[in-house]
Design an enzyme around this catalytic site. Sequence first.
Site, short mmCIF file in Angstrom:
data_model
loop_
_atom_site.label_atom_id
_atom_site.label_comp_id
_atom_site.label_asym_id
_atom_site.label_seq_id
_atom_site.Cartn_x
_atom_site.Cartn_y
_atom_site.Cartn_z
N GLU A 84 0.82 -1.21 0.00
CA GLU A 84 0.00 0.00 0.00
C GLU A 84 0.85 1.27 0.00
OE1 GLU A 84 -3.30 -0.09 2.71
OE2 GLU A 84 -3.26 -2.27 2.81
N GLY A 85 2.13 1.12 -0.33
CA GLY A 85 3.01 2.28 -0.39
C GLY A 85 4.38 1.85 -0.88
#
Length: 418
Positions: A152-153
């Site tokens: 997610e990043g």
Amino acid sequence: MSTNASLSLSYWGQNSYGATHTDTANFQKNLSYYCQDETIDAIPLAFLNVFFSTGNLPSLDLSNICNVVDDAVFSGTNLPDCSFMAADIQACQAAGKIVTLSLGGATGGAGFSSADEATSFGDTIWNLFLGGSNDTRPFGDAVLDGIDLDIEGGSTQYFDSFVNRIRSLASSASKQYYVTGAPQCPYPDAYMSTVLNAVAFDAVYVQFYNNYCGLPNFNDSNSWDFSSWDDWAKNTAVNKDVKIYIGAPASSTAANSGYVDASTLANIALETRSQYSSFGGVMLWDASQAYVNGRFDEAVKNAIRESDSIISSSAFATSASKVSGTTRVASAKFTTAATVDSCADIPAWVANVAYNSAQNVIHNGHLFTAKTLTAGSTPGSASSDWTDNGVCASYNAPIPTQTSAAQSALSPARSPTR
């Protein structure tokens, strides 16, 4: 991979309930506590949140169970020694659960600077957690069943090299290893689409929460986009048998948005299952939230079971259907018989395979028929989801094969903000 859908996959490790509440009695319990639950079939451990740290080794954060602040670390590293969890992991696996390691998370430091670095990291994960060997194995002699990517990043590049290395190392192993992913519902996922399109996944646990495409918008065709994921599975994915799971919050406090009650979630799952062959089951975030919220996982399964029973009795009470050369008869049709004349070619029951309602298996010499969609429920047990049709006079059961992690689980949602 079988096309059967599983019921219950639950993430564990982040103590999501503890992040939003102060009553410590309901904080996340040890892993083995949840493995007594027949509803949960697979458990990704969340998260390996730092890929490269001191000593060039990763780090783990399992919240109140094992972390770098409260527990011992291996010398010269920021890798906590969670070897006390080995017995829990092995107990879960002995109970037929699939236990994998989830990498990333909402705050994870994920990414690679080159294909070589990603490949090398594959060796590291293999030796620390899977089928390899190392002096610094965080879970001792426990061998996990695969990896889950929840990116997610960070960087989106070179994850294909990492997964391909894991696949290569697993190809000659004596046990099955699984690769799953947990993208967010807007298709294509901003961080994971590159790797999802490049390598084979066994299952994808789509987070239908914290976004406009969340579960409350199921009836809005402009928002709910399971059809996009189904199209991806059939036309773009490397593995055309990949299963798509509906990821859901296990409580209203498990995510910022996207929570629906158990009955609504069960109805969404049933309708999705009827429309899309790629449907694999339900994923929940997370176990700690599900248990405090009235055993949310069990409530969803029971709602599905009740609906399946109604469908079963009305559709099959008077007839049998021929599927893949095997006669499948609904539980309402059967009463326990003393002897079944022949059970030829009926497969033996396997603990980590999910079975559809009315599917037949052999267990301990008896012919059983599934009463509902089920995974991990032992035929003949007190809480069995199976009808015992009697002893097989003769049978020649095919050798059973394992399914992927995707097929044996419902999963609870991740951190409250995930």
